[in-house]
Motif scaffolding. Structure first.
Motif, PDB file in Angstrom:
ATOM      1  N   VAL A  29       8.294  -4.340  -2.599  1.00 40.03           N
ATOM      2  CA  VAL A  29       8.948  -4.950  -1.451  1.00 40.03           C
ATOM      3  C   VAL A  29       8.217  -4.455  -0.207  1.00 40.03           C
ATOM      4  O   VAL A  29       7.515  -3.445  -0.243  1.00 40.03           O
ATOM      5  CB  VAL A  29      10.453  -4.577  -1.376  1.00 40.03           C
ATOM      6  N   ARG A  30       8.370  -5.199   0.905  1.00 41.09           N
ATOM      7  CA  ARG A  30       7.779  -4.762   2.171  1.00 41.09           C
ATOM      8  C   ARG A  30       8.866  -4.605   3.215  1.00 41.09           C
ATOM      9  O   ARG A  30       9.786  -5.423   3.320  1.00 41.09           O
ATOM     10  CB  ARG A  30       6.714  -5.746   2.668  1.00 41.09           C
ATOM     11  N   GLU A  31       8.751  -3.528   3.957  1.00 48.20           N
ATOM     12  CA  GLU A  31       9.692  -3.277   5.036  1.00 48.20           C
ATOM     13  C   GLU A  31       9.326  -4.139   6.250  1.00 48.20           C
ATOM     14  O   GLU A  31       8.204  -4.650   6.348  1.00 48.20           O
ATOM     15  CB  GLU A  31       9.657  -1.789   5.418  1.00 48.20           C
ATOM     16  N   PRO A  32      10.240  -4.308   7.196  1.00 43.72           N
ATOM     17  CA  PRO A  32       9.931  -5.124   8.378  1.00 43.72           C
ATOM     18  C   PRO A  32       8.691  -4.678   9.139  1.00 43.72           C
ATOM     19  O   PRO A  32       8.023  -5.497   9.768  1.00 43.72           O
ATOM     20  CB  PRO A  32      11.200  -4.972   9.240  1.00 43.72           C
ATOM     21  N   ASP A  33       8.365  -3.380   9.089  1.00 44.16           N
ATOM     22  CA  ASP A  33       7.169  -2.900   9.797  1.00 44.16           C
ATOM     23  C   ASP A  33       5.928  -2.912   8.922  1.00 44.16           C
ATOM     24  O   ASP A  33       4.883  -2.374   9.306  1.00 44.16           O
ATOM     25  CB  ASP A  33       7.405  -1.502  10.359  1.00 44.16           C
ATOM     26  N   GLY A  34       5.991  -3.525   7.738  1.00 43.61           N
ATOM     27  CA  GLY A  34       4.812  -3.690   6.897  1.00 43.61           C
ATOM     28  C   GLY A  34       4.608  -2.643   5.838  1.00 43.61           C
ATOM     29  O   GLY A  34       3.728  -2.792   4.982  1.00 43.61           O
ATOM     30  N   TYR A  35       5.399  -1.552   5.850  1.00 42.80           N
ATOM     31  CA  TYR A  35       5.276  -0.532   4.811  1.00 42.80           C
ATOM     32  C   TYR A  35       5.577  -1.157   3.438  1.00 42.80           C
ATOM     33  O   TYR A  35       6.485  -1.983   3.306  1.00 42.80           O
ATOM     34  CB  TYR A  35       6.243   0.623   5.060  1.00 42.80           C
ATOM     35  N   VAL A  36       4.805  -0.729   2.443  1.00 42.66           N
ATOM     36  CA  VAL A  36       4.939  -1.257   1.081  1.00 42.66           C
ATOM     37  C   VAL A  36       5.651  -0.223   0.208  1.00 42.66           C
ATOM     38  O   VAL A  36       5.314   0.965   0.253  1.00 42.66           O
ATOM     39  CB  VAL A  36       3.551  -1.580   0.484  1.00 42.66           C
TER      40      VAL A  36
END
Length: 482
Positions: free
Chosen positions: A369-376
């Motif tokens: 999944v990806r967080e809103p700030d792009g972290y995977v």
């Protein structure tokens, strides 16, 4: 293409490049030892390297790369059948090994060249005919779905990955890396040996991992530590009774974990004892490195950070359509594209074609999944860690992390098995802290449900003495059967 290791000729000649135990080579000595060997192997397509954790392995690989010849690292623990497959598939002209090493059949049948680390020849001139696409390594995958496949890694992939990591980790020639990883995998060889050499820095290999060795080297000037989760788990266990280890780790510039997910519980224990945060990165044999938590970024436990410079990354649905919402919940398969990718599976055009989409994205088989700030955030492998239960797509990794937060759980793995009602039911494989009094099945199910969601609780718990793992510490889930 220019040399992958400019410091061999342009760096500080007296700086230590490699140290394995009490044996070491300066950059001048490494260049002098690699020169004659590069001349010996030049002109061949591929050479095998008997990849023991010794100076000779590093010198052999450097010599091959300087000669523009692909090195095929061989795992000394591999059985005769697997070695036979790798040699038949890659057809190396020679095998490079440390003097006095006994080579098993069928490796012993190859023409052998002993690596003389004390040789003092002329520094190798980089092969003029080597291009960015010239194969540098042929690294064989684990073979969980059939015979191991040889991933052909070109020179540009090594350069691109190591330079991107230099940016992400602020990695310079002043850094001294310590690790105790095997040298037949990307992590230990490319990142752990070739990485410092490309930067003009130093690597200290422990030979065999131990927390005492880690403390000694970090106290003795090392700035970075690379490890796999098993190593960091042992560090976390040792910290309460070893203030010297805690102090040494607290003085490191960077602690990096990779090859599998580091449980959040171990992250927290290490940070609490040392004040340091372990950062994680994500890669695989075919892609080298894809993402990392940056040294100047937020060290968020449980994630592998953001795509490295030059790497494109997307998540896709089962039908291949891209997932555009970064909501931290929607699970998709990771696909990547960029200069870090391998060229092909050796002699396997069918497998190579199947690994890529029509527009050139590599199908990793990893779910995230990806967080809103792009972290995977990796949640598992598509084949073994994506569980479809009751209409939900569930990643095994987050359930494993939740189980490891229970004080009665030492190790945990999660798989799915067929269920007539749910499609698949979640199965937890647990190594209890106290085998005589393991936590009850219902207690563990409720523990997970409270931390995650009711539909993510295990429906079955099976207790084991230990979990099956490979050489890199990864849990072999295919070996977990009822």
């Amino acid at each position: 293409m220019s040399s992958l290791f400019p410091a061999l000729t342009d760096g500080p000649a007296g700086r230590t490049a490699l140290r394995f135990g009490d044996r070491s080579l300066t950059y001048a000595e490494l260049a002098a030892a690699a020169g004659p060997l590069a001349g010996r192997v030049a002109g061949h397509a591929r050479v095998a390297v008997w990849a023991t954790p010794e100076l000779e392995t590093a010198v052999a690989v450097v010599a091959a790369l300087e000669a523009g010849v692909a090195a095929v690292p061989l795992n000394p623990k591999s059985g005769e059948k697997e070695l036979g497959h790798i040699l038949a598939d890659s057809a190396p002209a020679l095998v490079l090994a440390a003097p006095g090493t006994d080579l098993p059949p069928p490796v012993a049948a190859l023409e052998r060249v002993d690596v003389d680390v004390d040789a003092r020849g002329t520094a190798p001139a980089p092969a003029g005919n080597a291009s960015a696409e010239t194969p540098a390594l042929v690294v064989y995958t684990s073979g969980t779905t059939g015979p191991p496949k040889g991933a052909v890694i070109p020179r540009r992939a090594i350069a691109a990955t190591l330079d991107a990591l230099a940016d992400a980790w602020q990695w310079t020639g002043d850094d001294v890396l310590v690790h105790g990883l095997p040298l037949f995998h990307v992590h230990g060889l490319v990142l752990g040996v070739l990485g410092p050499l490309r930067r003009g820095g130093s690597v200290r290999h422990l030979g065999r991992f131990g927390t005492d060795g880690v403390a000694r080297e970090l106290d003795g000037g090392a700035t970075m530590l690379f490890g796999v989760p098993t190593m960091y788990h042992r560090i976390a266990q040792a910290l309460p009774d070893d203030p010297g280890l805690a102090k040494a780790l607290g003085g490191a510039r960077l602690l990096v974990s990779g090859s599998a997910a580091l449980p959040v519980h171990d992250h927290e224990r290490i940070t609490a004892a040392t004040g340091q945060r372990v950062i994680e990165r994500y890669g695989m044999t075919e892609t080298l490195m894809n993402t990392s938590v940056r040294a100047d970024g937020e060290p968020r436990a449980g994630t592998v950070g953001v795509p490295l410079p030059g790497v494109e990354l997307r998540l896709v649905e089962e039908d291949g359509s891209p997932i555009t919402s970064y909501d931290g919940e929607t699970v998709g398969e990771i696909q990547v594209r960029g200069p870090n990718l391998f060229t092909e599976y050796l002699n396997r055009p069918d497998a190579t074609a199947a690994a890529f989409t029509a527009d050139g994205w590599f199908r990793t088989g990893d779910m995230a999944v990806r967080e809103p700030d792009g972290y995977v955030r990796i949640v598992g492998r598509k084949a073994t860690d994506l569980i479809k239960s009751g209409g939900y797509k569930i990643g095994a990794g987050e359930i494993e992390n939740a189980l490891l937060e229970h004080p009665g759980v030492r190790e945990a793995a999660v798989t799915g098995e067929p269920d007539a009602d749910l499609g698949e039911r979640i199965v937890a494989w647990v190594v209890p802290v106290d085998p005589q009094a393991p936590p009850a099945e219902g207690e563990l199910a409720d523990h997970v449900a409270r931390r995650l969601a009711p539909h993510k609780r295990p429906r079955v718990v099976r207790y084991l003495d230990t979990l099956p793992r490979n050489d890199m510490g990864k849990i072999m889930k295919r070996a977990l059967t009822s």
